[in-house]
Every structure is written in C-alpha cells, then in structure tokens.
Design a protein around this motif. Structure first.
Motif, mmCIF file in Angstrom:
data_model
loop_
_atom_site.group_PDB
_atom_site.id
_atom_site.type_symbol
_atom_site.label_atom_id
_atom_site.label_comp_id
_atom_site.label_asym_id
_atom_site.label_seq_id
_atom_site.Cartn_x
_atom_site.Cartn_y
_atom_site.Cartn_z
ATOM 1 N N LEU A 1 0.837 -1.186 0.000
ATOM 2 C CA LEU A 1 0.000 0.000 0.000
ATOM 3 C C LEU A 1 0.881 1.248 0.000
ATOM 4 O O LEU A 1 1.781 1.388 0.836
ATOM 5 N N ILE A 2 0.628 2.166 -0.946
ATOM 6 C CA ILE A 2 1.405 3.395 -1.079
ATOM 7 C C ILE A 2 0.449 4.592 -1.039
ATOM 8 O O ILE A 2 -0.493 4.672 -1.829
ATOM 9 N N TYR A 3 0.708 5.525 -0.123
ATOM 10 C CA TYR A 3 -0.116 6.727 -0.068
ATOM 11 C C TYR A 3 0.033 7.544 -1.349
ATOM 12 O O TYR A 3 1.106 7.617 -1.944
ATOM 13 N N PHE A 4 -1.080 8.182 -1.730
ATOM 14 C CA PHE A 4 -1.075 9.027 -2.913
ATOM 15 C C PHE A 4 -2.110 10.129 -2.729
ATOM 16 O O PHE A 4 -3.228 9.848 -2.293
ATOM 17 N N PRO A 5 -1.812 11.379 -3.091
ATOM 18 C CA PRO A 5 -0.550 11.872 -3.643
ATOM 19 C C PRO A 5 0.466 12.300 -2.583
ATOM 20 O O PRO A 5 1.555 12.739 -2.934
ATOM 21 N N SER A 6 0.108 12.212 -1.301
ATOM 22 C CA SER A 6 1.029 12.625 -0.241
ATOM 23 C C SER A 6 2.313 11.801 -0.275
ATOM 24 O O SER A 6 2.275 10.592 -0.526
ATOM 25 N N ASN B 1 -5.003 12.585 9.473
ATOM 26 C CA ASN B 1 -6.047 11.575 9.662
ATOM 27 C C ASN B 1 -5.993 10.632 8.460
ATOM 28 O O ASN B 1 -5.082 10.684 7.648
ATOM 29 N N ARG B 2 -6.940 9.749 8.385
ATOM 30 C CA ARG B 2 -7.000 8.780 7.290
ATOM 31 C C ARG B 2 -5.728 7.926 7.201
ATOM 32 O O ARG B 2 -5.273 7.581 6.120
ATOM 33 N N ILE B 3 -5.145 7.639 8.329
ATOM 34 C CA ILE B 3 -3.974 6.773 8.366
ATOM 35 C C ILE B 3 -4.427 5.335 8.125
ATOM 36 O O ILE B 3 -5.361 4.848 8.765
ATOM 37 N N VAL B 4 -3.799 4.677 7.189
ATOM 38 C CA VAL B 4 -4.141 3.286 6.862
ATOM 39 C C VAL B 4 -2.981 2.395 7.290
ATOM 40 O O VAL B 4 -1.844 2.581 6.846
ATOM 41 N N SER B 5 -3.279 1.448 8.149
ATOM 42 C CA SER B 5 -2.249 0.572 8.686
ATOM 43 C C SER B 5 -1.475 -0.134 7.573
ATOM 44 O O SER B 5 -2.066 -0.672 6.637
ATOM 45 N N GLY B 6 -0.155 -0.108 7.687
ATOM 46 C CA GLY B 6 0.686 -0.805 6.714
ATOM 47 C C GLY B 6 1.006 -0.023 5.468
ATOM 48 O O GLY B 6 1.795 -0.484 4.633
ATOM 49 N N SER B 7 0.435 1.161 5.296
ATOM 50 C CA SER B 7 0.699 1.967 4.100
ATOM 51 C C SER B 7 2.032 2.695 4.223
ATOM 52 O O SER B 7 2.437 3.098 5.320
ATOM 53 N N LEU B 8 2.695 2.872 3.098
ATOM 54 C CA LEU B 8 3.989 3.541 3.054
ATOM 55 C C LEU B 8 3.913 4.779 2.170
ATOM 56 O O LEU B 8 3.035 4.881 1.304
ATOM 57 N N ASN C 1 13.792 6.110 5.313
ATOM 58 C CA ASN C 1 12.788 6.157 6.365
ATOM 59 C C ASN C 1 11.975 4.872 6.307
ATOM 60 O O ASN C 1 11.487 4.491 5.239
ATOM 61 N N GLU C 2 11.811 4.212 7.450
ATOM 62 C CA GLU C 2 11.082 2.946 7.459
ATOM 63 C C GLU C 2 9.613 3.117 7.124
ATOM 64 O O GLU C 2 8.934 2.146 6.804
ATOM 65 N N ALA C 3 9.119 4.364 7.170
ATOM 66 C CA ALA C 3 7.723 4.618 6.809
ATOM 67 C C ALA C 3 7.564 4.846 5.311
ATOM 68 O O ALA C 3 6.458 5.132 4.850
ATOM 69 N N CYS C 4 8.670 4.708 4.566
ATOM 70 C CA CYS C 4 8.649 5.002 3.133
ATOM 71 C C CYS C 4 9.153 3.820 2.316
ATOM 72 O O CYS C 4 9.902 2.976 2.805
ATOM 73 N N PHE C 5 8.730 3.798 1.061
ATOM 74 C CA PHE C 5 9.207 2.788 0.112
ATOM 75 C C PHE C 5 10.044 3.473 -0.954
ATOM 76 O O PHE C 5 9.587 4.406 -1.615
ATOM 77 N N ARG C 6 11.279 3.000 -1.119
ATOM 78 C CA ARG C 6 12.157 3.504 -2.174
ATOM 79 C C ARG C 6 12.493 2.346 -3.116
ATOM 80 O O ARG C 6 13.075 1.354 -2.682
ATOM 81 N N LEU D 1 -7.831 -2.197 5.307
ATOM 82 C CA LEU D 1 -8.491 -1.006 4.792
ATOM 83 C C LEU D 1 -9.635 -0.580 5.712
ATOM 84 O O LEU D 1 -10.345 -1.423 6.268
ATOM 85 N N PRO D 2 -9.828 0.725 5.867
ATOM 86 C CA PRO D 2 -10.904 1.205 6.741
ATOM 87 C C PRO D 2 -12.285 0.924 6.151
ATOM 88 O O PRO D 2 -12.428 0.727 4.939
ATOM 89 N N GLU D 3 -13.265 0.939 6.999
ATOM 90 C CA GLU D 3 -14.650 0.715 6.559
ATOM 91 C C GLU D 3 -15.065 1.816 5.585
ATOM 92 O O GLU D 3 -14.766 2.990 5.781
ATOM 93 N N GLY D 4 -15.727 1.428 4.529
ATOM 94 C CA GLY D 4 -16.180 2.389 3.535
ATOM 95 C C GLY D 4 -15.192 2.647 2.420
ATOM 96 O O GLY D 4 -15.491 3.421 1.495
#
Length: 263
Positions: free
Chosen positions: A2-7, A15-22, A33-38, A227-230
């Motif tokens: 899971l990769i955040y977009f566009p942030s 907010n809207r933090i999704v567990s396991g997303s990078l 950074n361990e919170a990022c994917f390169r 993934l969050p509900e909805g």
C-alpha cells in the motif's frame, strides 16, 4: 504493498492513516525512512537528484509571471521536455544514461519518472517547512501577547489582536488551510514506471477522488482487513487515472493497470 497518494511525507497526513501503508520515497536523500518505500535501482542517486532540483529551481526563476510557470506544471512530460527552456534539464538527465538502445529507453523512462517524483517531493517538503515556520512564529507571538501583555484567550480572539499578531509575524495567515496541489496526474504516470505490479495506491485526497469519479472511473467497495470501513477501489490503466483521453503509444508504461483505493 500500500502506497499513499498523492502525499509523499508522513507530516502531510493528520487523519485517514491506513495501517501498513507507506509513503513513496523518490531517492532525493541518502537517508531512508522505514515509513517510506524507495524502489531499488533508481537511475539518479541522491547527489544527481539534488543537482537536478537545483537546476529546475533556477529554471523556474526565469519566470516573472507565476502563471507562466504554472503552465509548465500541468503539461505532460513529453510537452515539458519539448520546450527549449527545459532542454538543458533534459540533456542532463540523458547524460546520466548509458547502455544500448533498449536499455537507454528503459533507463530514460525511469529517470524521467524519478525526476517528476523528486520535484513533487521537494515541493511538498518546502510547503511543510513553510507551514512549520509560520506555526512557530505564531506560537512565539501568542506567548508574547499572553505573557507580556497579559491577554487571555478571549482577548486574543478579538479581530484587532489577531490582525496585529499577523502583521507583526509577517505571515498574515498565508499558509492557514493552504492546500498543496501536487501535479498528481504526472505523478500517476511516473509511479506507473517505478512501482511494482502488486502496489496499491491509497488516495487520501478528496479533490483527486472527485476528479476520478468525474472521469467515469467506477469504484466498488474494497475488501481487506487493512483497509478502513467504507473504502472503495478501482483497477484501471494508469493513463486513465492520469486523465488522458486515450492510451499514449509513446508511453508503454502507462498502459499497465493500477489499483487505487479511496479512504
């Protein structure tokens, strides 16, 4: 994956933090950074990427009218590099690529994709820095008014006091609620080049989601414990997510399907 977009920075999401997303890391810094994917094997090392960013900043300083520079921001990558003013930046990219014709085409696509994402990352970082500076200045002036002038919270809500604080801090509330509009259409095309096939883009931006819906991209309920509900999802070719009307034959990478999730 899971990769955040566009942030692209952890500090952009409250907010809207999704567990396991990078967050996507385009390789502008040597630190990881361990919170990022390169991605591995990026064409531009951090030093080269930073040099290109400096060149691009110098390129932007040529424009007296911000609207003229904004025009470049909404162009496709082919249109951008076709401009004479951008030829030096393009040449520097090409000079860093070696190999046979097939390798050059692949490396050039990856280098251009990385460059787009490096610029977006740099822009977002600068906006975060400006917001941090303004918040610090406002906290300092708030402390000054409270401790030196003996004002309480009700006093500080008065419009005249707020106006004085803004004038003295030289911010004027410039970045309050400011929306950072990244060139997300070009970012989608760049990510299509660099992301693994199993990647899923987690979109946290309502404006982007709204434009996708306006493009008649059909979303369905997303399944998944992470993934969050909805949450809703769609899987379509990257060129459609980028807002193109047809598949570009000159950009084979954007013909791949990409999965996006709205949260």
């Amino acid at each position: 994956m899971l990769i955040y977009f566009p942030s692209m920075h952890p500090g952009t999401l409250t907010n809207r933090i999704v567990s396991g997303s990078l967050f996507f890391d385009p390789g502008l810094t040597a630190d990881r950074n361990e919170a990022c994917f390169r991605p591995e094997g990026l064409p531009l090392d951090p030093a080269a990427a930073q040099s290109l960013v400096r060149d691009c900043v110098a390129f932007g300083e040529q424009f007296k009218d911000p609207a003229e520079m904004a025009y470049f921001g909404v162009q496709t990558s082919e249109e951008f590099y076709a401009k004479d003013r951008a030829s030096a930046i393009q040449q520097e990219l090409l000079n860093r690529i070696s190999g046979n014709a097939g390798e050059k085409a692949e490396h050039e696509a990856r280098a251009r994709a990385q460059f787009v994402l490096v610029l977006a990352w740099s822009f977002e970082e600068r906006m975060l820095e400006l917001q941090g500076i303004e918040q610090g200045v406002k906290r300092s002036w708030g402390k000054f008014f409270d401790e030196t002038l003996g004002m309480d919270e009700e006093d500080r809500r008065e419009e005249k006091v707020l106006n004085v604080e803004q004038a003295l801090s030289h911010t004027g509330g410039v970045t309050d609620g400011l929306r950072v509009d990244l060139p997300w259409q070009r970012m989608i095309e760049a990510l299509a080049v660099l992301l693994p096939e199993d990647s899923v883009l987690v979109c946290t931006d309502e404006a982007v989601a709204s434009q996708w819906r306006d493009m008649d991209i059909e979303f369905v309920p997303a399944a998944g414990d992470d993934l969050p509900e909805g949450a809703q999802t769609a899987r379509v070719p990257a060129w459609r997510l980028a807002g193109r009307r047809s598949a570009p034959k000159s950009m084979p990478h954007v013909l791949r399907d990409m999965t996006v999730v709205l949260v």
